[in-house]
Design an enzyme around this catalytic site. Sequence first.
Site, PDB file in Angstrom:
ATOM      1  N   TYR A   5       0.812  -1.061   0.032  1.00  0.00           N
ATOM      2  CA  TYR A   5       0.044  -0.037  -0.006  1.00  0.00           C
ATOM      3  C   TYR A   5       0.857   1.199  -0.149  1.00  0.00           C
ATOM      4  O   TYR A   5       0.610   2.122  -0.884  1.00  0.00           O
ATOM      5  CB  TYR A   5      -1.083  -0.053   1.186  1.00  0.00           C
ATOM      6  CG  TYR A   5      -1.628   1.038   1.378  1.00  0.00           C
ATOM      7  CD1 TYR A   5      -3.023   1.636   0.620  1.00  0.00           C
ATOM      8  CD2 TYR A   5      -1.121   2.246   2.302  1.00  0.00           C
ATOM      9  CE1 TYR A   5      -3.668   2.815   0.852  1.00  0.00           C
ATOM     10  CE2 TYR A   5      -2.024   3.305   2.519  1.00  0.00           C
ATOM     11  CZ  TYR A   5      -3.100   3.511   1.814  1.00  0.00           C
ATOM     12  OH  TYR A   5      -3.847   4.783   2.035  1.00  0.00           O
ATOM     13  N   GLU A  27     -10.022   6.312   6.765  1.00  0.00           N
ATOM     14  CA  GLU A  27      -9.359   7.000   7.685  1.00  0.00           C
ATOM     15  C   GLU A  27     -10.135   7.252   9.083  1.00  0.00           C
ATOM     16  O   GLU A  27      -9.402   7.363  10.161  1.00  0.00           O
ATOM     17  CB  GLU A  27      -8.936   8.346   7.369  1.00  0.00           C
ATOM     18  CG  GLU A  27      -8.088   8.513   6.212  1.00  0.00           C
ATOM     19  CD  GLU A  27      -6.623   7.879   6.505  1.00  0.00           C
ATOM     20  OE1 GLU A  27      -6.195   7.791   7.883  1.00  0.00           O
ATOM     21  OE2 GLU A  27      -5.950   7.568   5.803  1.00  0.00           O
ATOM     22  N   TRP A  35      -2.903   1.555  10.998  1.00  0.00           N
ATOM     23  CA  TRP A  35      -3.378   1.502   9.683  1.00  0.00           C
ATOM     24  C   TRP A  35      -3.451   0.168   9.199  1.00  0.00           C
ATOM     25  O   TRP A  35      -4.278  -0.171   8.326  1.00  0.00           O
ATOM     26  CB  TRP A  35      -2.463   2.569   8.941  1.00  0.00           C
ATOM     27  CG  TRP A  35      -2.939   2.720   7.637  1.00  0.00           C
ATOM     28  CD1 TRP A  35      -2.335   2.257   6.543  1.00  0.00           C
ATOM     29  CD2 TRP A  35      -4.359   3.114   7.207  1.00  0.00           C
ATOM     30  NE1 TRP A  35      -3.059   2.430   5.228  1.00  0.00           N
ATOM     31  CE2 TRP A  35      -4.413   3.001   5.645  1.00  0.00           C
ATOM     32  CE3 TRP A  35      -5.584   3.609   7.717  1.00  0.00           C
ATOM     33  CZ2 TRP A  35      -5.429   3.303   4.883  1.00  0.00           C
ATOM     34  CZ3 TRP A  35      -6.472   4.019   7.085  1.00  0.00           C
ATOM     35  CH2 TRP A  35      -6.565   3.726   5.438  1.00  0.00           C
TER      36      TRP A  35
END
Length: 179
Positions: A5, A27, A35
């Site tokens: 990513y 988010e 994350w």
Amino acid sequence: MASYYYDTEWGMPVYDERGLFERLVLEGFQSGLSWATVLHKRPAFRKAFADFVPDAVAAFDENDVERLMNNAAIIRNRRKIEAAITNARATVALREEGGLPDLLWSFRPNETPAPRTADEVPSTSTESRAMARALKKAGFTFVGPTTCFALMEAVGMVDTHLLGSHRRGTSGLWNVPEF
């Protein structure tokens, strides 16, 4: 997964409504978590949230909230789930005023940070604070300045890759001298 990513997607420009809505929702779900957790669950999020098509998510009702709360493949936080639905409705309503892409990209700063170390990477900015205020005014929830700054990083609006990083400047939006 996180490395892929980072190397291929994070910081690359996203201009389409669905893509921006997805990043905004993710988010929000990331808030308070790593994350990597969100990335690991991203395919399940896409399935659970109708591939982040705003019109589809905007039509979710209390039955969908309960379905999502029972879905162990995603992050089960009622406030975040309800925020995603509220934000889908706000995204649809925003089309009358130019749309989510126009609103978000209107906060692209004139300059991007130039961090040399991880400690120099900011978590908010004047623009992210203004974006959060504008989104809240437009009916969005769970969109504070830190979430908005993370969104700005994710979609290439700012480039917080460290100076000297192989990814610095890859978005094509910033011509920042290395040193």
